[in-house]
Scaffold this motif. Structure first.
Motif, PDB file in Angstrom:
ATOM      1  N   VAL A   1       2.268   2.075  -3.414  1.00 36.78           N
ATOM      2  CA  VAL A   1       1.361   2.704  -4.265  1.00 36.78           C
ATOM      3  C   VAL A   1       1.457   4.124  -3.924  1.00 36.78           C
ATOM      4  O   VAL A   1       1.562   5.330  -4.896  1.00 36.78           O
TER       5      VAL A   1
ATOM      6  N   LYS B   1      -7.150  10.105  -2.399  1.00 39.07           N
ATOM      7  CA  LYS B   1      -5.867   9.846  -2.063  1.00 39.07           C
ATOM      8  C   LYS B   1      -5.687  10.570  -0.823  1.00 39.07           C
ATOM      9  O   LYS B   1      -5.295   9.939   0.160  1.00 39.07           O
TER      10      LYS B   1
ATOM     11  N   SER C   1      -4.422  -3.262  -6.846  1.00 39.78           N
ATOM     12  CA  SER C   1      -4.468  -4.419  -5.907  1.00 39.78           C
ATOM     13  C   SER C   1      -4.945  -3.723  -4.356  1.00 39.78           C
ATOM     14  O   SER C   1      -5.025  -4.309  -3.352  1.00 39.78           O
ATOM     15  N   LEU C   2      -5.166  -2.412  -4.200  1.00 43.65           N
ATOM     16  CA  LEU C   2      -5.467  -1.460  -3.050  1.00 43.65           C
ATOM     17  C   LEU C   2      -6.875  -2.168  -2.301  1.00 43.65           C
ATOM     18  O   LEU C   2      -6.538  -2.425  -1.163  1.00 43.65           O
TER      19      LEU C   2
ATOM     20  N   SER D   1       5.034   2.099  -6.838  1.00 46.95           N
ATOM     21  CA  SER D   1       4.341   1.163  -7.650  1.00 46.95           C
ATOM     22  C   SER D   1       3.004   1.624  -8.214  1.00 46.95           C
ATOM     23  O   SER D   1       2.598   2.700  -7.678  1.00 46.95           O
ATOM     24  N   SER D   2       2.649   1.072  -9.407  1.00 48.78           N
ATOM     25  CA  SER D   2       1.536   1.539  -9.972  1.00 48.78           C
ATOM     26  C   SER D   2       0.438   0.525  -9.902  1.00 48.78           C
ATOM     27  O   SER D   2      -0.594   0.724 -10.454  1.00 48.78           O
ATOM     28  N   ASP D   3       0.665  -0.266  -8.788  1.00 50.87           N
ATOM     29  CA  ASP D   3      -0.696  -1.269  -8.810  1.00 50.87           C
ATOM     30  C   ASP D   3      -2.010  -0.710  -7.897  1.00 50.87           C
ATOM     31  O   ASP D   3      -1.942  -1.455  -6.849  1.00 50.87           O
ATOM     32  N   THR D   4      -2.330   0.151  -8.384  1.00 51.01           N
ATOM     33  CA  THR D   4      -3.367   0.935  -7.608  1.00 51.01           C
ATOM     34  C   THR D   4      -4.741  -0.247  -7.651  1.00 51.01           C
ATOM     35  O   THR D   4      -5.375  -0.296  -6.730  1.00 51.01           O
TER      36      THR D   4
ATOM     37  N   ILE E   1       0.879  -1.120  -0.067  1.00 52.83           N
ATOM     38  CA  ILE E   1       0.070   0.016   0.004  1.00 52.83           C
ATOM     39  C   ILE E   1       0.804   1.127  -0.149  1.00 52.83           C
ATOM     40  O   ILE E   1       0.695   2.076  -0.767  1.00 52.83           O
TER      41      ILE E   1
END
Length: 146
Positions: free
Chosen positions: A48, A121, A58-59, A53-56, A45
Motif C-alpha cells: 500500500v 502517511k 485493510s491497514l 496496492s490500493s487496499d488502504t 502494508i
C-alpha cells in the motif's frame, strides 16, 4: 512373553521421545505461522505504501494483526526447540537477552504502528520503517539463510 524392566523402560523412553519430538515440531510450526503472519502483514502494508496496492482499508486490520503476532513472538521462542524444519539459529538462545530485547522492541513498535492513523502517511510510513528495521536486524542475525 514376559517383559523385563529394561524393555518396559526402553519402550517408555521411546514413547516419551516421540511425544517430545511431536511437541517440539508443534512449537516450531507455531513460530513459523506467527512469523509468516508478521511477514504477510508487513508485505501487504508495504505494498500500500509503495502504491502497489490500493487496499488502504485493510491497514488498520493489518497493523492490529501485526501487533498481536509480535506480542506472541517472545513466548513462542522461549523454549529452545530446534526440531523439524526451522530457520531459527541456535544463537537465539545463546544470546537470549539480546534476542528477547529485539522481540520486545518489535512488540512495542508494532503497537505504536497499530495506534497510528494510516491517513498520516508520513508518520505511518516512518513507523513502518522502524518496524521493518527491527525485523531485518533480527533476521540478519538469528535466521538461517535459505
Amino acid at each position: 512373553m514376559r517383559l523385563s524392566k529394561s524393555m518396559i523402560a526402553a519402550a517408555a523412553l521411546i514413547a516419551l521421545t516421540g511425544t517430545a519430538f511431536a511437541a517440539g515440531e508443534a512449537t516450531v510450526e507455531a513460530r513459523k505461522q506467527n512469523m509468516k503472519s508478521i511477514g504477510g502483514d508487513m508485505k501487504a502494508i508495504a505494498a500500500v505504501l509503495k502504491g502497489e496496492s490500493s487496499d488502504t482499508a485493510s491497514l488498520p486490520t493489518r497493523t492490529k494483526s501485526l501487533a498481536d503476532a509480535a506480542a506472541k513472538s517472545k513466548a513462542l521462542f522461549q523454549e529452545k526447540v530446534l526440531v523439524g524444519e526451522t530457520a531459527a539459529k541456535p544463537e537465539v538462545w545463546a544470546e537470549w537477552d539480546r534476542f528477547a530485547a529485539g522481540l520486545d522492541a518489535l512488540t512495542a513498535e508494532s503497537a505504536k504502528l497499530a495506534a497510528l492513523n494510516p491517513a498520516d502517511k508520513a508518520a505511518f510510513g516512518a513507523q513502518v520503517g522502524v518496524v521493518g528495521k527491527i525485523c531485518k536486524n533480527c533476521h540478519d542475525t538469528y535466521k538461517e539463510k535459505k
